[in-house]
Design a protein around this motif. Structure first.
Motif, mmCIF file in Angstrom:
data_model
loop_
_atom_site.group_PDB
_atom_site.id
_atom_site.type_symbol
_atom_site.label_atom_id
_atom_site.label_comp_id
_atom_site.label_asym_id
_atom_site.label_seq_id
_atom_site.Cartn_x
_atom_site.Cartn_y
_atom_site.Cartn_z
ATOM 1 N N LEU A 1 10.108 -34.902 -32.153
ATOM 2 C CA LEU A 1 10.889 -34.845 -30.926
ATOM 3 C C LEU A 1 10.860 -33.685 -29.881
ATOM 4 O O LEU A 1 11.319 -33.581 -29.083
ATOM 5 C CB LEU A 1 12.397 -34.431 -31.749
ATOM 6 N N ARG A 2 9.534 -33.199 -29.924
ATOM 7 C CA ARG A 2 9.087 -31.924 -29.345
ATOM 8 C C ARG A 2 10.260 -30.812 -29.344
ATOM 9 O O ARG A 2 10.441 -30.458 -27.920
ATOM 10 C CB ARG A 2 8.683 -32.215 -28.047
ATOM 11 N N THR A 3 11.153 -30.345 -30.091
ATOM 12 C CA THR A 3 11.933 -29.491 -29.930
ATOM 13 C C THR A 3 11.511 -28.214 -30.960
ATOM 14 O O THR A 3 10.662 -28.393 -31.770
ATOM 15 C CB THR A 3 13.261 -30.012 -30.597
ATOM 16 N N GLN B 1 8.350 -23.442 -30.146
ATOM 17 C CA GLN B 1 7.899 -21.990 -30.109
ATOM 18 C C GLN B 1 9.021 -20.955 -30.961
ATOM 19 O O GLN B 1 8.928 -19.740 -30.415
ATOM 20 C CB GLN B 1 7.629 -21.494 -28.669
ATOM 21 N N ILE B 2 9.727 -21.559 -31.664
ATOM 22 C CA ILE B 2 10.591 -20.819 -32.390
ATOM 23 C C ILE B 2 10.011 -20.665 -33.950
ATOM 24 O O ILE B 2 9.769 -21.900 -34.477
ATOM 25 C CB ILE B 2 12.088 -21.228 -32.355
ATOM 26 N N ARG B 3 9.881 -19.631 -34.544
ATOM 27 C CA ARG B 3 9.428 -19.505 -35.980
ATOM 28 C C ARG B 3 10.482 -20.173 -36.609
ATOM 29 O O ARG B 3 11.625 -20.048 -36.673
ATOM 30 C CB ARG B 3 9.353 -18.011 -36.256
ATOM 31 N N ARG C 1 3.492 -17.917 -33.145
ATOM 32 C CA ARG C 1 4.540 -18.268 -32.585
ATOM 33 C C ARG C 1 4.543 -19.691 -32.168
ATOM 34 O O ARG C 1 5.087 -19.955 -31.115
ATOM 35 C CB ARG C 1 4.982 -17.357 -31.403
ATOM 36 N N ARG D 1 4.411 -26.236 -34.156
ATOM 37 C CA ARG D 1 4.020 -27.719 -33.682
ATOM 38 C C ARG D 1 2.949 -28.139 -34.863
ATOM 39 O O ARG D 1 2.682 -29.480 -35.022
ATOM 40 C CB ARG D 1 3.628 -27.934 -32.407
ATOM 41 N N ASP E 1 1.199 -33.683 -25.562
ATOM 42 C CA ASP E 1 2.010 -32.370 -25.677
ATOM 43 C C ASP E 1 2.727 -32.135 -26.743
ATOM 44 O O ASP E 1 3.538 -31.445 -27.035
ATOM 45 C CB ASP E 1 3.207 -32.432 -24.590
ATOM 46 N N ARG E 2 2.300 -32.817 -28.085
ATOM 47 C CA ARG E 2 2.834 -32.440 -29.190
ATOM 48 C C ARG E 2 2.061 -31.241 -30.180
ATOM 49 O O ARG E 2 2.443 -30.550 -30.967
ATOM 50 C CB ARG E 2 2.984 -33.712 -30.234
ATOM 51 N N PRO F 1 -0.942 -25.240 -27.686
ATOM 52 C CA PRO F 1 -1.954 -25.085 -26.687
ATOM 53 C C PRO F 1 -3.285 -24.718 -27.413
ATOM 54 O O PRO F 1 -3.429 -24.275 -28.327
ATOM 55 C CB PRO F 1 -1.541 -23.774 -25.733
ATOM 56 N N LEU F 2 -4.414 -25.116 -26.590
ATOM 57 C CA LEU F 2 -5.596 -25.143 -26.881
ATOM 58 C C LEU F 2 -6.067 -23.700 -27.280
ATOM 59 O O LEU F 2 -6.542 -23.595 -28.446
ATOM 60 C CB LEU F 2 -6.595 -25.600 -25.872
ATOM 61 N N ASP F 3 -5.805 -22.764 -26.557
ATOM 62 C CA ASP F 3 -5.928 -21.463 -27.054
ATOM 63 C C ASP F 3 -5.514 -20.762 -28.269
ATOM 64 O O ASP F 3 -5.897 -20.156 -29.352
ATOM 65 C CB ASP F 3 -5.834 -20.326 -26.022
ATOM 66 N N LEU F 4 -4.360 -21.299 -28.778
ATOM 67 C CA LEU F 4 -3.440 -20.881 -29.618
ATOM 68 C C LEU F 4 -4.111 -21.723 -30.883
ATOM 69 O O LEU F 4 -4.353 -20.959 -32.199
ATOM 70 C CB LEU F 4 -2.017 -21.299 -29.627
ATOM 71 N N ARG G 1 -7.158 -19.740 -31.738
ATOM 72 C CA ARG G 1 -6.856 -18.339 -32.527
ATOM 73 C C ARG G 1 -6.496 -18.840 -34.222
ATOM 74 O O ARG G 1 -6.805 -17.880 -34.935
ATOM 75 C CB ARG G 1 -5.683 -17.856 -31.795
#
Lengths: 263, 471
Positions: free
Chosen positions: A29-31, A34-36, A89, A92, A164-165, A168-171, A174
């Motif tokens: 659902l892509r919700t 970015q929340i732990r 953080r 996903r 978009d699920r 991001p690539l850099d994350l 890491r």
């Protein structure tokens, strides 16, 4: 205490299933991406509490049989992921990790009651850093694979289901690095503490099996030390670290299976 | 009591007609003042956006509101009288409620899922409050509509994904970089879309902007414009309420995530450095750039593999290039470098099309939410009728009376029971007399907003809704 152990034993797969559904909702659902996850730490605490209780009850660490080890693997996978989620953080990727965690714990809980515990002794605590290390390598491989997929999607302009699920690539890069590095630290601890703990004590592990374990551990260390040195000294790109994380884990798995068959 | 909406929008009329009836805030204020003075409508609200002009009205009885209102508007705008009223829509009762909820839920927007309409609706409400034309019913209706808008926003994927070329640059950046603060954007050329894309990225906290142009003075002017814009936004961010800051952040998925996490970060708070360079200086700065938006009128590729590849060798430094110029300004071969992600206008179109398709798939879910909310609002509206309220009030008192008798009845002798009952019944009817008389008086003028508010207050005071549910 034994009824409490039985209850928690069956509660754990349920709790992990709830976490899996929650991470699934984030992914599909892509919700709340970015929340732990606020439920992660409490569930892991319940699991740790269960393993401590079990150790007290049986008078030895929970590493006596394969199902106990599965449970420890589930906890360590969850714990390593929790650190990665805390630092990154981004939740996903939780669905991929907790699918594995749930399967480990469900298998463990299903057979744990019926299985008798072998006498092992506290010296087998040495297995804990090894389990954490292999768990971290598994997580690094998962993130590495996701990183490679995300990179490929972005390069090929493929706006498909994963676009978009995924984080991001850099994350992802890491996260792969953090998991790989922590795995490397723990495998180093395992390699150092192993001879120290067992030098004055006979083990119940057959010689062939012990040799296989040492060989696999050493090869794993060699593979990952290349990645660690490459990253720290050679500033290797995340893409290369991800490739090593995936291939390294595949190699370890093949070695473990082959050594298991041979020994 | 009649609630209705009269309006014109992008579906009902072409732009040349819509602009004749546009009501910017000064004219909207005048219209609201006129409506208030003539006392035909008890409440009114004007919603004016680039795609619609709508007047929401509450009147005491059914009437030809359309002609009446158009008369006012043509007078205000000093336009010729309207002969063709078929271009306008006029919804009444729950149809009006449904229309408003669809507007708030962005289903009636030209670009479904663009939630700016909620902000515009809030502004319209504020205007009506200032003019004194938003009272009980519109207060309730508008707050309900805001809630519907939020519900659609949070419970569906209607607003997800960029649907313009400018914001798709931000979406792509969000797939490569976890945060944009500290990143450097190079804007090559000065096309309108590129500027919009740069603005959208700046809202997400990009810290450095380099503007490259063939004419250096033009680049300097543009860089200065961006700086001034950011300063103005920072000033506004310090003075406006947090809600509007939220609205601002919603355009940026990357930033929205950061805000959700720490609750404090906003794009406009980041200091911005902006500088100008000539187009020929691009190779010398490109090594430190994270995002390049290219939109020049050049007919030859501006960035070729030969002149910039040497500066892009550091694989740990990803570079996102968005080339929206036609003919393309960036040689396709540059996209072969492992750390370069090159997108052209067709790729962005593809992304926008895919997001639009996703939004369309979400429409039935949003419609279901609206159906549900309209039904709830209808129930609430019905509850404001006087006669059922009186009955419920009487039942509430009868319940209290019975409860007290059963509690204290045992303390009295059986011979006194009848008198106790009569006493309590008499007390209750005496206590009810004035409120019931008051409600009956309201029934003669049920269209009055104050009357509706009074009914609503009484229902809440005595918790009559729960009694109705028990029934």
């Amino acid at each position: 205490m034994s009824s409490l152990l039985i209850i928690v034993n069956w509660l754990l797969p349920l709790l992990y299933l709830v976490l899996l559904v929650d991470y699934g909702a984030t992914f599909f659902l892509r919700t709340k991406a970015q929340i732990r996850n606020p439920w992660l730490a409490p569930v892991l605490c319940v699991h740790a509490f269960f393993l401590v209780l079990r150790s007290i009850h049986f008078g030895q660490p929970p590493l006596g049989n394969v199902y106990e080890i599965f449970s420890v693997l589930a906890l360590s996978t969850g714990a390593v992921y929790a650190v990665v989620e805390f630092v990154g953080r981004d939740r996903r990727s939780g669905i991929f990790v907790f699918l594995l965690v749930f399967l480990f714990q469900y298998t463990s809980s299903s057979f744990l009651g019926a299985s008798s515990t072998q006498s092992t002794g506290w010296a087998r605590l040495h297995v804990v850093p090894a389990l954490v290390a292999y768990t971290a390598f598994a997580i690094a491989a998962i993130y590495g694979l996701l990183h490679i997929l995300a990179q490929r999607n972005l390069k090929q302009h493929h706006f498909g289901m994963l676009f978009d699920r995924l984080p991001p690539l850099d994350l992802l890069g890491r996260m792969t690095w953090y998991a790989l590095f922590s795995g490397f630290v723990f495998i180093t601890i395992t390699i150092v503490t192993g001879p120290l703990l067992f030098s004055h004590q006979a083990t119940d592990v057959p010689d062939a099996k012990l040799t296989a374990k040492i060989v696999v551990g050493s090869i794993a260390w060699l593979i990952y030390v290349v990645a660690v040195l490459g990253k720290l000294l050679g500033k290797w790109p995340s893409r290369r670290i991800s490739s090593i994380a995936v291939t390294g884990f595949v190699v370890i798995m093949i070695l473990l299976i082959v050594s298991g068959i041979l020994s | 009591m009649e609630i209705s909406v009269i309006g014109i929008n992008h579906r009902s009329a072409p732009v040349d007609v819509r602009e004749r009836f546009a009501l910017p805030s000064d004219l909207a204020k005048k219209l609201l003042r006129t409506i208030r003075a003539e006392k035909i409508f008890s409440e009114a609200l004007v919603l004016d956006t680039c795609n619609r002009t709508e007047v929401y009205l509450v009147s005491k009885a059914k009437q030809d509101s359309l002609r009446h209102l158009l008369g006012h508007i043509t007078q205000l705008k000093q336009a010729s009288p309207v002969t063709d009223t078929s271009l306008f829509y006029h919804h009444q009762g729950l149809d009006m409620v449904r229309h408003l909820f669809r507007v708030a839920g962005t289903l009636d927007s030209q670009m479904v899922g663009e939630h700016q309409i909620l902000g515009q609706l809030k502004n319209a409400y504020r205007l009506a409050l200032d003019a004194g034309t938003a009272r009980f019913l519109l207060n309730k209706l508008l707050h309900w509509a805001f809630r519907v808008g939020k519900r659609v926003q949070t419970q569906t994927q209607l607003g997800r994904g960029s649907v313009s070329i400018a914001t798709s640059a931000v979406e792509l950046a969000g797939q490569v970089f976890s945060k944009l603060s500290g990143k450097t954007v190079l804007l090559a050329g000065a096309g309108e879309t590129a500027e919009l894309a740069a603005q959208a990225l700046l809202r997400c906290g990009v810290s450095e902007l380099i503007v490259a142009n063939r004419t250096l003075s033009r680049a300097e002017r543009l860089a200065e414009d961006f700086l001034q814009n950011r300063r103005a936004k920072n000033l506004k961010a310090k003075t406006v309420c947090p809600a509007s800051l939220d609205e601002q952040n919603k355009v940026c998925p990357v930033l929205a995530g950061q805000k959700a996490e720490d609750g404090s970060s906003t794009g406009s708070e980041q200091p911005l450095r902006a500088r100008a360079i000539g187009l020929d200086a691009i190779p010398s700065v490109i090594g430190g750039v994270d995002l390049l938006i290219c939109s020049t009128g050049s007919t030859e590729p501006l960035l070729t593999y030969q002149n910039v590849a040497g500066f892009l060798r550091h694989e740990n430094h990803p570079l996102l290039i968005i080339d929206i110029s036609v003919p393309r300004n960036v040689e396709a071969r540059l996209g072969e470098l492992p750390n370069v992600f090159l997108y052209n206008i067709d790729d962005l179109d593809l992304l926008v099309a895919r997001n639009l398709e996703r939004r369309r798939e979400e429409i039935p879910r949003a419609e279901a939410i609206i159906d549900d909310e309209v039904e709830q609002f209808g129930k609430w509206l019905d509850s404001l009728q006087v006669a059922p309220t009186i009955k419920l009030l009487q039942r509430r008192f009868a319940q209290l009376q019975e409860a007290q008798i059963s509690r204290y009845g045992r303390k009295f002798a059986s011979s006194d029971q009848k008198e106790l009952e009569e006493f309590s019944r008499g007390l209750c009817s005496k206590m009810l007399h004035k409120p019931v008389a008051f409600l009956r008086e309201l029934a003669t003028d049920s269209a009055n907003s104050e009357g509706l508010a009074a009914v609503d207050t009484i229902r809440r005071m005595f918790d009559l809704d729960s009694l109705e549910e028990q029934k």
